[in-house]
Write a protein that holds these residues in place. Structure first.
Motif, short mmCIF file in Angstrom:
data_model
loop_
_atom_site.label_atom_id
_atom_site.label_comp_id
_atom_site.label_asym_id
_atom_site.label_seq_id
_atom_site.Cartn_x
_atom_site.Cartn_y
_atom_site.Cartn_z
N ARG A 1 39.24 45.40 71.11
CA ARG A 1 38.97 43.97 71.36
C ARG A 1 39.01 43.69 72.87
NH1 ARG A 1 39.97 39.04 68.31
NH2 ARG A 1 40.41 37.30 69.73
N ASP A 2 40.01 44.27 73.58
CA ASP A 2 40.11 44.05 75.02
C ASP A 2 38.90 44.59 75.76
OD1 ASP A 2 42.48 42.71 74.87
OD2 ASP A 2 43.74 44.45 75.34
N VAL A 9 31.79 43.14 68.67
CA VAL A 9 31.58 44.07 69.77
C VAL A 9 30.69 45.19 69.28
CG1 VAL A 9 32.67 45.60 71.43
CG2 VAL A 9 33.85 43.52 70.74
N GLU A 12 42.45 39.94 76.98
CA GLU A 12 42.53 38.85 76.01
C GLU A 12 43.40 37.70 76.52
OE1 GLU A 12 43.19 38.17 71.21
OE2 GLU A 12 43.61 40.12 72.13
N LEU A 60 30.07 42.76 74.32
CA LEU A 60 30.46 41.60 73.51
C LEU A 60 29.20 40.92 73.00
CD1 LEU A 60 32.81 39.74 72.59
CD2 LEU A 60 32.39 38.39 74.66
N GLY A 71 36.66 35.77 64.87
CA GLY A 71 36.80 37.15 65.28
C GLY A 71 35.83 37.50 66.40
N VAL A 72 36.01 38.71 66.93
CA VAL A 72 35.22 39.20 68.04
C VAL A 72 34.21 40.21 67.54
CG1 VAL A 72 35.27 40.42 70.25
CG2 VAL A 72 37.12 38.85 69.65
N SER A 125 43.37 46.49 69.03
CA SER A 125 43.57 45.57 70.15
C SER A 125 42.88 46.10 71.40
CB SER A 125 45.07 45.38 70.42
OG SER A 125 45.29 44.57 71.53
#
Length: 501
Positions: free
Chosen positions: A231-232, A176, A106, A191, A173-174, A228
């Motif tokens: 997300r990474d 995934v 990130e 992603l 936001g992400v 987190s």
């Protein structure tokens, strides 16, 4: 993207070390003065100029390619400097974008997005310069460079980049996707492009697709850490791809800065010499095979740059049907012999770097490399005698020189008696000529010069420093056979005010 301003189809190997003979070349030819004029105390420009000058081109077409780019830069200096300054400013701006102390996907993505936004602005400026000035340039190198910018940096490219950068900010936001693997462990993280948010009609009618939502409780540090990590994993590939894209653009601007830097440095020296009325020309490079050196008004640019007024030039014609591979210069002390030797060496280096030459006209065949062998002062620590030191340096030259090279001798092998020094020098010169090496020799050893004259009367050029009847030096060289005197009595009379005994 490639600039290709120094070579038609390849980059310069900037990581390569300068040739081992570079320190001697710089010292013997007084190259520091020229480098200072080209750089104006800019260490970067000095390094670029030195690296290009000490790695001569060996193809006439390559040399002409650079000459034509330099002509464009001389005629449109403001545009060339604007392009160079843009590259410098872009590199400096990238260096000021500090990365996060935590090297996470990130943080890498965040820095890469910021850098790419800055790069996009710089590329827009580059495209604007191209649109405003491309039609002014005529050289194949510059026209190809501007065509590349037009093809690579069109409006559609900028629109696509801007769109991707907006998405990569992930303001909503992400998203995934993943699949469950063995043991219900997530795998195949991808992603995804975020779904467009509900429009105003959907908000009014509440026609919104249902979704499952989970909110982390406050103080759930473990859950926050796990989220987190998810997300990474999702942004990892995107962060890596964007970082590579930033590195590619940075390398383009770095290469552009170096290649344009050489031409900007050349323009600086060009303006300083022409500003004081000195003649300069773009030389005619000839293919290897037949040694030729023909010039009109050739002078030492370093000497001119150190003085207020103009300096004396010389006209030389070392060419015939079979070529002239040996030039021997003799004559009066302080008559301009060493200055002429430096002028020849500098002209050869500048010509094969694709630069202008300090002369009204210059024509010469290309050489594989230029070596110098000039006298040195006595070793202060008495590690070795001067003659031993000269032989050691000559051995180093012999180890590196190849057929088609060039050696400049200035009062070499004079540290011993004339007979021994002449014999050693004759054998060395003979071996070099037999190997196809061009030799320019300045000497006051009459035995050496006379012996070379007897052996090479038909295939060598013998010059003599001009001296008038009253002892005045004109600093001009004229064809003439060697004489057994260097008129040292003139120097004696000047120093002591009386004729030599």
């Amino acid at each position: 993207m490639k600039a290709f301003l120094l070579h038609r189809d390849r980059d310069v190997d900037w990581a390569a070390d300068p040739p081992p003979e570079t320190p001697d070349t710089v010292r013997d030819l007084g190259l520091d003065t020229l480098l200072e004029a080209m750089s104006d105390d800019d260490a970067f420009l000095r390094d670029v100029a030195l690296r290009v000058l000490t790695r001569p081109l060996t193809g006439p077409q390559e040399i002409v390619y650079r000459q034509r780019v330099l002509r464009d830069c001389v005629e449109h200096t403001d545009t060339a400097v604007e392009l160079y300054n843009l590259a410098v400013e872009t590199i400096a701006a990238e260096h000021h974008i500090w990365p996060s102390f935590l090297r996470t996907p990130e943080s890498v993505l965040s820095r890469s997005v910021t850098a790419m936004e800055m790069f996009t602005g710089a590329l827009r400026k580059l495209r604007a310069i191209r649109d405003a000035h491309a039609e002014e340039f005529r050289s194949p190198g510059m026209t190809a460079f501007f065509r590349m910018l037009e093809a690579e940096l069109d409006d559609a490219w900028f629109e696509t980049v801007d769109s991707h950068l907006r998405q990569l900010r992930f303001k909503s936001g992400v998203m995934v996707s993943a699949t469950l693997g063995r043991g219900c462990v997530g795998t195949g993280y991808v992603l995804r492009e975020p779904h467009p948010g509900p429009g105003w009609r959907d908000r009014i009618t509440r026609n919104v697709s249902p979704s499952y939502t989970y909110r982390l409780p406050d103080r759930d540090e473990t859950g926050a850490r796990a989220l987190s990590e998810l997300r990474d994993r999702g942004v990892d590939l995107a962060a890596d791809a964007l970082a590579r894209s930033c590195d590619h653009i940075l390398s383009f601007f770095t290469m552009l800065r170096r290649e344009l830097g050489f031409y900007v440095a050349c323009v600086k020296a060009y303006e300083k010499l022409t500003g004081k009325g000195e003649p300069v020309c773009f030389p005619e490079p000839l293919p290897p095979g037949r040694p030729v050196t023909v010039c009109r008004g050739l002078y030492d640019p370093c000497l001119s740059l150190r003085r207020e007024g103009r300096v004396v030039g010389n006209d030389i014609d070392a060419a015939d049907a079979d070529g002239v591979g040996l030039v021997v210069v003799t004559g009066a002390n302080e008559g301009g012999k060493s200055t002429f030797l430096r002028a020849v060496g500098l002209a050869q280096l500048m010509a094969q770097a694709g630069m202008f030459v300090a002369a009204g006209a210059f024509r010469a065949d290309v050489r594989t490399a230029v070596f110098t062998h000039c006298r040195r002062e006595e070793d202060a620590e008495m590690v070795s005698g001067k003659f031993d030191e000269e032989l050691a340096r000559m051995a180093a030259v012999a180890d590196r020189i190849t057929p088609g090279g060039m050696v400049l001798f200035n009062e070499s092998f004079a540290a011993t008696n004339e007979r021994e020094g002449s014999q050693v020098a004759r054998q060395i010169v003979r071996a070099l000529l037999d190997c196809g090496v061009k030799v320019v020799l300045v000497t006051h050893l009459y035995d050496l010069a006379h012996g070379l004259r007897e052996r090479h009367a038909d295939d060598a050029l013998f010059l003599r420093a001009e001296r008038r009847e009253d002892g005045t030096r004109t600093f001009r060289l004229t064809p003439g056979v060697p004489r057994p005197t260097s008129h040292g009595e003139d120097l004696y009379a000047r120093v002591f005010g009386v004729p030599a005994p």
